[in-house]
Design an enzyme around this catalytic site. Structure first.
Site: not given
Ligand code: PAF
Length: 285
Positions: A75, A183, A252-253
């Site tokens: 992360k 992105k 999604s993360s």
């Protein structure tokens, strides 16, 4: 190629597994317990798009490692700590494959080897120890962070990914910066909306989710252009919609982080856009 994958979360575990499938690659996964113990005991199991088990080397200790490539998949708020650990080892190149902005600068501050930037829209979820669900193919792009001599290394990394059937594109420094912003647009549009509504990415393919996705993508493109990165608004909106479709089955993360009460990457995704927009006087409601 000898590859250290630093960060055995969803994308790190999936890429580690896909790379470890190639007999010519030797992969070491750096992760946390209990995932590391599960992989050491029974291998790393991939389910979904394809099903297989691989046995990469695995460790919780990221210090004193050496390899051709360190692929950083932690992360964004853990990049500083990862860079400090990696700096105790020796690598020919390091490549960030993370969400958000600022990771490459952090790696470059700590490491002397060439820094590459990478983006991917592959969908993956690492839920139980030792297993990663591969929820969708996407694209993979790598390129040198600075316009220096790292283009050759980026091409080698591209070949290593291609051997793992990851079909990467290799860009120059200007191209990869454009890809990072694209992105960022996907993450800014998909991650908080799915996290707030507690829905899979595919829910953004229809209203009311789709009504938010396109304007957010356009705001990020406008902010990119104001920051000196040539990003077309229509192309960005289309690219984000394609990510929604390609990862429709994925949580999604950020949705997963919120659902599990974990820290999110909001600061380096939407926070970064707001900061840059404020600096350049762009409206990003
Ligand atoms: O953060 C994520 O979840 C991923 O980057 C993406 C591409 C939005 C897919 O879920």
């Amino acid at each position: 190629m000898d590859i250290v994958v630093f960060g055995a979360g969803s994308i790190g575990s999936l890429f580690g597994a896909l790379l470890a499938r190639v007999p010519d690659h030797s992969v070491t996964l750096v992760g946390r317990e209990p995932h590391v113990a599960a992989v050491r005991d029974a291998g790393l199991r991939v389910t979904g798009v394809d099903e297989f088990v691989v046995r990469p080397a695995v460790t919780t200790d990221g210090t004193d490692l050496s390899a051709d490539l360190a692929l950083v998949t932690v992360k964004a708020f853990d990049t500083e700590a990862a860079a400090e650990e990696l700096a105790t080892g020796a690598f020919r190149a390091v490549c960030s494959l993370q969400n958000g902005m600022g990771n490459e600068e952090t790696l470059a501050r700590h490491l002397e080897c060439p820094v590459l930037a990478g983006t991917t829209s592959y969908g993956a979820v690492r839920d139980s120890p030792g297993t990663v669900a591969w929820n969708g193919r996407g694209d993979v792009v790598v390129g040198p962070w600075e316009p220096t001599d790292a283009t050759g290394v980026a091409e080698e990394v591209g070949e290593a990914f291609a051997a793992a059937d990851l079909s990467p594109a290799v860009e120059d420094a200007a191209g990869i910066r454009r890809r990072l912003w694209r992105k960022l647009a996907a993450n800014a549009a998909i991650n908080p909306t799915t996290a707030l509504a507690r829905v899979e990415n595919g829910a953004l393919g229809d209203p009311p989710g789709s009504d938010l996705v396109e304007p957010i993508a356009r705001e990020v493109a406008a902010t990119a252009r104001a920051s000196g990165v040539d990003l077309d608004a229509d192309e960005t909106a289309t690219a984000v919609t394609e990510v929604v479709d390609a990862t429709a089955a994925n949580e999604s993360s950020m949705y997963r982080d919120v659902a599990r009460g974990r820290r999110t990457e909001i600061d380096v995704i939407n926070g970064y856009v707001v900061e840059q927009a404020r600096e350049h006087g762009i409206d990003v409601p």
